[in-house]
Write an enzyme that holds these catalytic residues in place. Structure first.
Site, PDB file in Angstrom:
ATOM      1  N   LEU A  70       0.812  -1.219   0.000  1.00 25.08           N
ATOM      2  CA  LEU A  70       0.000   0.000   0.000  1.00 25.08           C
ATOM      3  C   LEU A  70       0.842   1.264   0.000  1.00 25.08           C
ATOM      4  CD1 LEU A  70      -2.695  -1.096   2.618  1.00 25.08           C
ATOM      5  CD2 LEU A  70      -2.866  -1.185   0.124  1.00 25.08           C
ATOM      6  N   GLY A 130       6.978   4.537   4.019  1.00 23.55           N
ATOM      7  CA  GLY A 130       7.441   5.793   4.579  1.00 23.55           C
ATOM      8  C   GLY A 130       8.881   5.659   5.024  1.00 23.55           C
ATOM      9  N   MET A 140       9.890   5.080   7.896  1.00 20.18           N
ATOM     10  CA  MET A 140      10.061   4.162   9.008  1.00 20.18           C
ATOM     11  C   MET A 140       9.469   2.791   8.763  1.00 20.18           C
ATOM     12  SD  MET A 140       8.725   4.510  12.884  1.00 20.18           S
ATOM     13  CE  MET A 140       7.294   3.559  12.407  1.00 20.18           C
ATOM     14  N   VAL A 147       4.007  -0.657   4.350  1.00 16.75           N
ATOM     15  CA  VAL A 147       2.636  -1.044   4.681  1.00 16.75           C
ATOM     16  C   VAL A 147       2.080  -1.950   3.584  1.00 16.75           C
ATOM     17  CG1 VAL A 147       0.330  -0.234   5.270  1.00 16.75           C
ATOM     18  CG2 VAL A 147       2.334   1.133   5.889  1.00 16.75           C
ATOM     19  N   LYS A 181       2.163  -3.490   9.011  1.00 19.70           N
ATOM     20  CA  LYS A 181       3.169  -2.428   8.950  1.00 19.70           C
ATOM     21  C   LYS A 181       4.490  -3.011   9.431  1.00 19.70           C
ATOM     22  CE  LYS A 181       2.167   1.807   9.524  1.00 19.70           C
ATOM     23  NZ  LYS A 181       1.801   3.163   9.997  1.00 19.70           N
ATOM     24  N   GLU A 191      -6.280  -3.111  11.941  1.00 23.18           N
ATOM     25  CA  GLU A 191      -7.590  -3.168  11.288  1.00 23.18           C
ATOM     26  C   GLU A 191      -7.497  -2.625   9.866  1.00 23.18           C
ATOM     27  OE1 GLU A 191     -11.905  -0.882  11.938  1.00 23.18           O
ATOM     28  OE2 GLU A 191     -10.209  -0.539  13.289  1.00 23.18           O
ATOM     29  N   ASP A 242       1.266  13.105  15.605  1.00 26.50           N
ATOM     30  CA  ASP A 242       1.318  13.148  14.142  1.00 26.50           C
ATOM     31  C   ASP A 242      -0.089  13.155  13.550  1.00 26.50           C
ATOM     32  OD1 ASP A 242       2.489  13.246  11.655  1.00 26.50           O
ATOM     33  OD2 ASP A 242       2.818  11.084  11.507  1.00 26.50           O
ATOM     34  N   ASN A 278      -2.924  10.379   8.337  1.00 22.04           N
ATOM     35  CA  ASN A 278      -3.217   9.451   9.426  1.00 22.04           C
ATOM     36  C   ASN A 278      -4.683   9.455   9.843  1.00 22.04           C
ATOM     37  OD1 ASN A 278      -0.613   8.427   9.664  1.00 22.04           O
ATOM     38  ND2 ASN A 278       0.039  10.077  11.011  1.00 22.04           N
ATOM     39  N   ASP A 304      -2.070   5.105  13.347  1.00 18.08           N
ATOM     40  CA  ASP A 304      -0.682   5.332  13.773  1.00 18.08           C
ATOM     41  C   ASP A 304      -0.582   5.910  15.175  1.00 18.08           C
ATOM     42  OD1 ASP A 304       0.356   4.219  11.598  1.00 18.08           O
ATOM     43  OD2 ASP A 304       1.199   6.020  10.713  1.00 18.08           O
TER      44      ASP A 304
END
Length: 612
Positions: free
Chosen positions: A19, A22, A24, A27, A45, A94, A152, A157, A170
């Site tokens: 998907l 980033g 970090m 996904v 993730k 989820e 964030d 998000n 997140d």
């Protein structure tokens, strides 16, 4: 990693589609098989290098993952698994069948919506606030506050499902992302500097009010299609740190002034000037919706998602059902059907009224219109025509004639910064700002007063013959000044009791001895001093209950206020509430054992029970 219909095994999960990635994490959409023939879609993730090789980061990541699993709320993406697969750490979350809010904004602009209608934007952010408050108030198993801060909150998000659900993602991982690392490190904040709070730019300790600020930035962007600060990273962070934000009405002049005031309060430079919590922000937004757009349909966000992503939904085999009334409203929003305000109350109401014609199939009956009940012959057309004429005539009489005959009331919007000030009209409380007052036509004049704890009272005279278009006031904070020299003890002797009868009393009691009243409050919170002053004013007017309420509010702000403890001790003694009197007198002595009124407190506590 392959995409499309190919899958890759990752522990007990099947990775189906990448998907995004980033600085970090990477996904994936994945599938988890619960039992033969029973599976569910999830999001995996995976932590990327070099973070996965950093023991300190991994420890923090796992700790935050455990905390995130304890968050269970309809407006937060649920984290239900975490762990390690072949040395790679991951979260299982989820799956939300929808789009990030950032994609919603981009698609809206492509389809002609420069910004979202105000009620839609407010309703969406209101849901974000619900999720934030749940996280901010979480406690551990021993009842201790966890002190969670998202850090964030941004359109990336916030997920919006095709059914109109709003979920914040997140939680926790953002905290791990920023902990023990400089916020300017490459790949850590990557573009998110636009949504930082002032205290984040200064690397200060954060609390829930930082999330209130960043949520205010999101609301600003939804309402205007722009951000309060734009430019390169250095310039943006400098302007955020100094509170140099572009006002929302500069981008959208027709934006409701009371809503602009709410956004401004959320974006206040000082944390103490913002909403005290996400719940307070949510409550203010809910009140705005109830007052300014009470008829705005709750289903509008679902219809908007169907309209924006119609092609994607069709390809997935879920063709959206978009009411004709919504499409008519979209034409107004995009300017295709003449001028129209985005989310003004009249527009919002028109959406609601149009719903009556949105689903004609739901009003259809099995009996044809030509046939009467029980198969009887239909009434002659002239009778139907007469009945329709009578109904229309009654409707016109009731809806139009009273409006014509009634005197025209002038509307007076009253807005303050900060909002929430008490509005008094001719001395009587009529609500809190933002408020919309109705002024009768005539030649009389009225006194308009604005009061807010911690700020100087404000008043003006309003003439019925010349009602202003708007009253907009920036309230002045009440900050006591230090006197050049402390008043002499003899000068204060007759003015220390709020219940005295001297005509030349100062505005408030003044403690004797070590500190004058103003000097006492110098280093304390102005909101507490304001509550004390208001309480004293109520006492002088004989309003005991209101005075007691103000003194208690004073202690909520400043629990170590000896003056407020002293007054509550005296009131408890006068009212025969021995327990309350002893509690506050004792607290006064604990704080000021050598205070000017210590003898009075000791006398009551020793059994003399004499309170002034």
């Amino acid at each position: 990693m392959t995409t499309g219909s190919h899958t890759t095994r990752f522990g007990k999960y099947e990775l189906q589609q990448r998907l995004g990635a980033g600085g970090m994490a990477v996904v994936h959409r994945a599938r988890f098989t619960l039992a033969p023939g029973v599976s569910r879609s999830v999001v995996i993730k995976r932590v990327r290098d070099p973070y996965a090789q950093d023991p300190a980061f991994v420890k923090m990541f796992l700790n935050e993952a455990r905390i995130s699993m304890g968050l269970s709320h309809g407006n937060i993406v649920q984290v239900f698994d975490f762990g390690e697969v072949e040395g790679e750490f991951f979260l299982a979350m989820e799956w939300v069948d929808g789009q990030p809010l950032s994609h919603v904004l981009k698609r809206s602009k492509l389809k002609g919506l420069a910004h979202l209608p105000a009620p839609l934007a407010v309703g969406l952010v209101l849901e974000v606030c619900k999720g934030l408050h749940h996280a901010h108030t979480r406690r551990d198993e021993e009842g201790r506050p966890l002190g969670l801060v998202h850090r964030d909150v941004s359109p990336d998000n916030v997920l919006v499902s095709y059914e109109g659900e709003v979920k914040l993602s997140d939680f926790g991982i953002a905290k791990a992302q920023l902990s023990d690392r400089p916020e300017t490190e490459a790949g850590v904040v990557r573009g998110k500097y636009i949504y930082l709070s002032p205290e984040q730019t200064r690397a200060e300790v954060l609390d829930a009010r930082s999330d209130v600020y960043t949520t205010g930035v999101v609301l600003f962007e939804l309402l205007t299609g722009r951000r309060p600060v734009e430019g390169d990273a250095h310039a943006v962070m400098e302007r955020i740190a100094k509170g140099m934000l572009t006002p929302a009405h500069q981008y959208v002049p027709e934006l409701d002034a009371s809503l602009v005031a709410l956004v401004s309060r959320a974006l206040a430079l000082r944390r103490d000037d913002r909403f005290t919590s996400a719940e307070d922000f949510q409550r203010a937004l809910a009140e705005w919706l109830a007052y300014r757009a009470p008829l705005f349909p709750a289903t509008t966000l679902r219809h908007l998602m169907g309209w924006l992503f119609e092609e994607e939904l069709k390809l997935a085999g879920h063709e959206p059902r978009i009411p004709a009334s919504f499409l008519r409203q979209v034409a107004i929003w995009t300017g295709e059907d003449g001028p129209g305000g985005l989310g003004e109350p009249a527009t919002a109401s028109s959406v609601y009224r149009a719903l009556d014609s949105a689903y004609p199939e739901e009003r259809a009956t099995d009996v044809p219109l030509e046939a009467g009940a029980g198969g009887r012959e239909p009434l002659p057309m002239w009778i139907w025509g007469a009945l329709v004429a009578v109904v229309v005539g009654l409707f016109v009489w009731r809806a139009v004639v009273p409006e014509v005959l009634a005197p025209t009331l002038r509307k007076l919007p009253v807005v303050t910064n900060p909002p929430g000030a008490e509005v008094r009209w001719d001395g009587a409380p009529v609500g809190t700002t933002p408020a919309l007052l109705e002024v009768d036509p005539g030649d009389a004049t009225h006194q308009l007063e604005l009061r807010f704890v911690g700020y100087k009272p404000w008043s003006t005279t309003v003439s019925e013959s010349a009602v202003p278009e708007r009253v907009q006031v920036a309230l002045e904070r009440l900050v006591p000044e230090t006197p050049k020299s402390a008043p002499a003890q003899g000068q204060q002797e007759d003015s220390r009791s709020p219940t005295g009868a001297r005509a030349n009393k100062p505005a408030a009691p003044t403690p004797r001895g070590m500190k004058g009243f103003v000097y006492y409050w110098k280093d304390r919170r102005p909101e507490a001093s304001a509550s004390y002053l208001v309480g004293v004013d109520h006492l002088r007017g004989g309003n005991v209950m209101q005075a007691q309420s103000e003194f208690r509010r004073c202690l909520e702000v400043d629990a170590a206020s000896v003056l407020c403890h002293l007054e509550l001790g005296r009131m408890g003694a006068r009212q025969g509430k021995a327990r309350e009197a002893r509690e506050h007198y004792q607290r006064y002595l604990d704080l000021e054992p050598q205070g000017d009124d210590a003898a009075e407190a000791r006398k009551y506590l020793s059994g003399g029970r004499k309170g002034r």
